[in-house]
Motif scaffolding. Sequence first.
Motif, PDB file in Angstrom:
ATOM      1  N   VAL A   1       0.848  -1.205   0.000  1.00 32.73           N
ATOM      2  CA  VAL A   1       0.000   0.000   0.000  1.00 32.73           C
ATOM      3  C   VAL A   1       0.878   1.248   0.000  1.00 32.73           C
ATOM      4  CG1 VAL A   1      -1.600   1.328   1.426  1.00 32.73           C
ATOM      5  CG2 VAL A   1      -2.018  -1.090   1.027  1.00 32.73           C
ATOM      6  N   ARG A   2       1.943   1.227   0.799  1.00 35.87           N
ATOM      7  CA  ARG A   2       2.847   2.377   0.857  1.00 35.87           C
ATOM      8  C   ARG A   2       3.508   2.610  -0.499  1.00 35.87           C
ATOM      9  NH1 ARG A   2       6.393   0.845   4.869  1.00 35.87           N
ATOM     10  NH2 ARG A   2       4.736   1.189   6.357  1.00 35.87           N
ATOM     11  N   ASP A   3       3.958   1.520  -1.139  1.00 37.57           N
ATOM     12  CA  ASP A   3       4.582   1.644  -2.461  1.00 37.57           C
ATOM     13  C   ASP A   3       3.584   2.167  -3.493  1.00 37.57           C
ATOM     14  OD1 ASP A   3       6.932   0.715  -1.412  1.00 37.57           O
ATOM     15  OD2 ASP A   3       6.702  -1.331  -2.187  1.00 37.57           O
ATOM     16  N   THR A   4       2.365   1.648  -3.438  1.00 41.58           N
ATOM     17  CA  THR A   4       1.334   2.124  -4.366  1.00 41.58           C
ATOM     18  C   THR A   4       1.028   3.589  -4.136  1.00 41.58           C
ATOM     19  OG1 THR A   4       0.377  -0.094  -4.444  1.00 41.58           O
ATOM     20  CG2 THR A   4      -1.010   1.716  -5.190  1.00 41.58           C
ATOM     21  N   GLY A   5       0.936   3.991  -2.873  1.00 41.81           N
ATOM     22  CA  GLY A   5       0.697   5.408  -2.553  1.00 41.81           C
ATOM     23  C   GLY A   5       1.824   6.282  -3.071  1.00 41.81           C
ATOM     24  N   GLN A   6       3.062   5.827  -2.917  1.00 44.44           N
ATOM     25  CA  GLN A   6       4.204   6.597  -3.406  1.00 44.44           C
ATOM     26  C   GLN A   6       4.167   6.702  -4.929  1.00 44.44           C
ATOM     27  OE1 GLN A   6       6.357   8.293  -1.553  1.00 44.44           O
ATOM     28  NE2 GLN A   6       7.208   9.090  -3.432  1.00 44.44           N
ATOM     29  N   ARG A   7       3.811   5.588  -5.597  1.00 44.34           N
ATOM     30  CA  ARG A   7       3.708   5.649  -7.059  1.00 44.34           C
ATOM     31  C   ARG A   7       2.609   6.605  -7.503  1.00 44.34           C
ATOM     32  NH1 ARG A   7       2.693   0.023  -8.346  1.00 44.34           N
ATOM     33  NH2 ARG A   7       3.698  -0.758  -6.502  1.00 44.34           N
ATOM     34  N   VAL A   8       1.492   6.626  -6.763  1.00 43.10           N
ATOM     35  CA  VAL A   8       0.402   7.547  -7.098  1.00 43.10           C
ATOM     36  C   VAL A   8       0.870   8.987  -6.903  1.00 43.10           C
ATOM     37  CG1 VAL A   8      -1.864   8.357  -6.338  1.00 43.10           C
ATOM     38  CG2 VAL A   8      -1.471   5.936  -6.702  1.00 43.10           C
ATOM     39  N   ARG A   9       1.571   9.262  -5.782  1.00 46.73           N
ATOM     40  CA  ARG A   9       2.079  10.622  -5.552  1.00 46.73           C
ATOM     41  C   ARG A   9       3.079  11.023  -6.627  1.00 46.73           C
ATOM     42  NH1 ARG A   9       1.444   8.878  -0.276  1.00 46.73           N
ATOM     43  NH2 ARG A   9       3.550   8.023  -0.143  1.00 46.73           N
ATOM     44  N   ASP A  10       3.965  10.088  -7.015  1.00 45.05           N
ATOM     45  CA  ASP A  10       4.926  10.379  -8.070  1.00 45.05           C
ATOM     46  C   ASP A  10       4.221  10.659  -9.391  1.00 45.05           C
ATOM     47  OD1 ASP A  10       6.919   9.997  -6.217  1.00 45.05           O
ATOM     48  OD2 ASP A  10       7.476   7.989  -6.935  1.00 45.05           O
ATOM     49  N   SER A  11       3.205   9.869  -9.699  1.00 42.22           N
ATOM     50  CA  SER A  11       2.443  10.085 -10.938  1.00 42.22           C
ATOM     51  C   SER A  11       1.731  11.432 -10.909  1.00 42.22           C
ATOM     52  CB  SER A  11       1.424   8.973 -11.134  1.00 42.22           C
ATOM     53  OG  SER A  11       2.062   7.742 -11.319  1.00 42.22           O
ATOM     54  N   ALA A  12       1.177  11.782  -9.757  1.00 38.81           N
ATOM     55  CA  ALA A  12       0.493  13.073  -9.638  1.00 38.81           C
ATOM     56  C   ALA A  12       1.479  14.214  -9.814  1.00 38.81           C
ATOM     57  CB  ALA A  12      -0.217  13.177  -8.297  1.00 38.81           C
ATOM     58  N   ALA A  13       2.666  14.090  -9.213  1.00 36.32           N
ATOM     59  CA  ALA A  13       3.684  15.129  -9.357  1.00 36.32           C
ATOM     60  C   ALA A  13       4.133  15.236 -10.813  1.00 36.32           C
ATOM     61  CB  ALA A  13       4.881  14.831  -8.451  1.00 36.32           C
ATOM     62  N   GLU A  14       4.299  14.096 -11.481  1.00 34.51           N
ATOM     63  CA  GLU A  14       4.697  14.101 -12.890  1.00 34.51           C
ATOM     64  C   GLU A  14       3.608  14.748 -13.752  1.00 34.51           C
ATOM     65  OE1 GLU A  14       6.922  13.676 -16.236  1.00 34.51           O
ATOM     66  OE2 GLU A  14       7.557  13.321 -14.179  1.00 34.51           O
ATOM     67  N   ALA A  15       2.344  14.415 -13.477  1.00 35.85           N
ATOM     68  CA  ALA A  15       1.245  15.014 -14.233  1.00 35.85           C
ATOM     69  C   ALA A  15       1.193  16.516 -13.998  1.00 35.85           C
ATOM     70  CB  ALA A  15      -0.083  14.368 -13.829  1.00 35.85           C
ATOM     71  N   GLU A  16       1.438  16.940 -12.765  1.00 37.19           N
ATOM     72  CA  GLU A  16       1.429  18.379 -12.469  1.00 37.19           C
ATOM     73  C   GLU A  16       2.573  19.073 -13.188  1.00 37.19           C
ATOM     74  OE1 GLU A  16       1.391  21.376  -8.637  1.00 37.19           O
ATOM     75  OE2 GLU A  16       1.318  19.218  -8.319  1.00 37.19           O
ATOM     76  N   ARG A  17       3.764  18.438 -13.213  1.00 39.82           N
ATOM     77  CA  ARG A  17       4.893  19.008 -13.950  1.00 39.82           C
ATOM     78  C   ARG A  17       4.561  19.133 -15.436  1.00 39.82           C
ATOM     79  NH1 ARG A  17       8.241  16.093 -10.635  1.00 39.82           N
ATOM     80  NH2 ARG A  17       8.161  14.293 -11.987  1.00 39.82           N
ATOM     81  N   GLU A  18       3.990  18.085 -16.012  1.00 41.54           N
ATOM     82  CA  GLU A  18       3.627  18.139 -17.430  1.00 41.54           C
ATOM     83  C   GLU A  18       2.576  19.208 -17.692  1.00 41.54           C
ATOM     84  OE1 GLU A  18       2.466  14.275 -18.710  1.00 41.54           O
ATOM     85  OE2 GLU A  18       4.456  13.402 -18.363  1.00 41.54           O
TER      86      GLU A  18
END
Length: 153
Positions: free
Chosen positions: A70-87
């Motif tokens: 769950v922690r890894d999935t949450g981190q991947r979701v946060r990373d994806s959100a940060a990447e989407a925000e950067r894009e």
Amino acid sequence: MFDIGFSELLIVGIVALIVLGPERLPKAARFVGLWVRRARAQWDSVKSELERDLAAEELKRSLKEAEEAVRDTGQRVRDSAAEAEREYRQMRDSLRDTAQQAAEGLQPPAADAAPLALPAAGDGATDPMPAGGSETEAPAHARADDTDGPRHA
């Protein structure tokens, strides 16, 4: 563990009969049976406690693995959100820059440039529609066929 066969048990029984005698042998057999049952019950208790502990450890390990997942999935979701925000920001900045460049291309020249010469009002030579009318025929609704005013259809 203990490999006791029928012959060994027969020898122990004969020795017990000789030592204890026929009157005390049944009482001794019950006493030995009682202790054997207690030993087995104790062994079963220890065995079930060990099994519960092992099951609890397995459950804890499984819970820890699920928590890490769950922690890894949450981190991947946060990373994806940060990447989407950067894009999104890059795209927004790119569109803003493109819009600014387009707006700069549409703006009138700077004040130091020579202004365009517009024809003077009433100048018949440059006026596209002289005050006296045009040589081309006026539209049908503007013809003066009636003296009462414009004709309505």
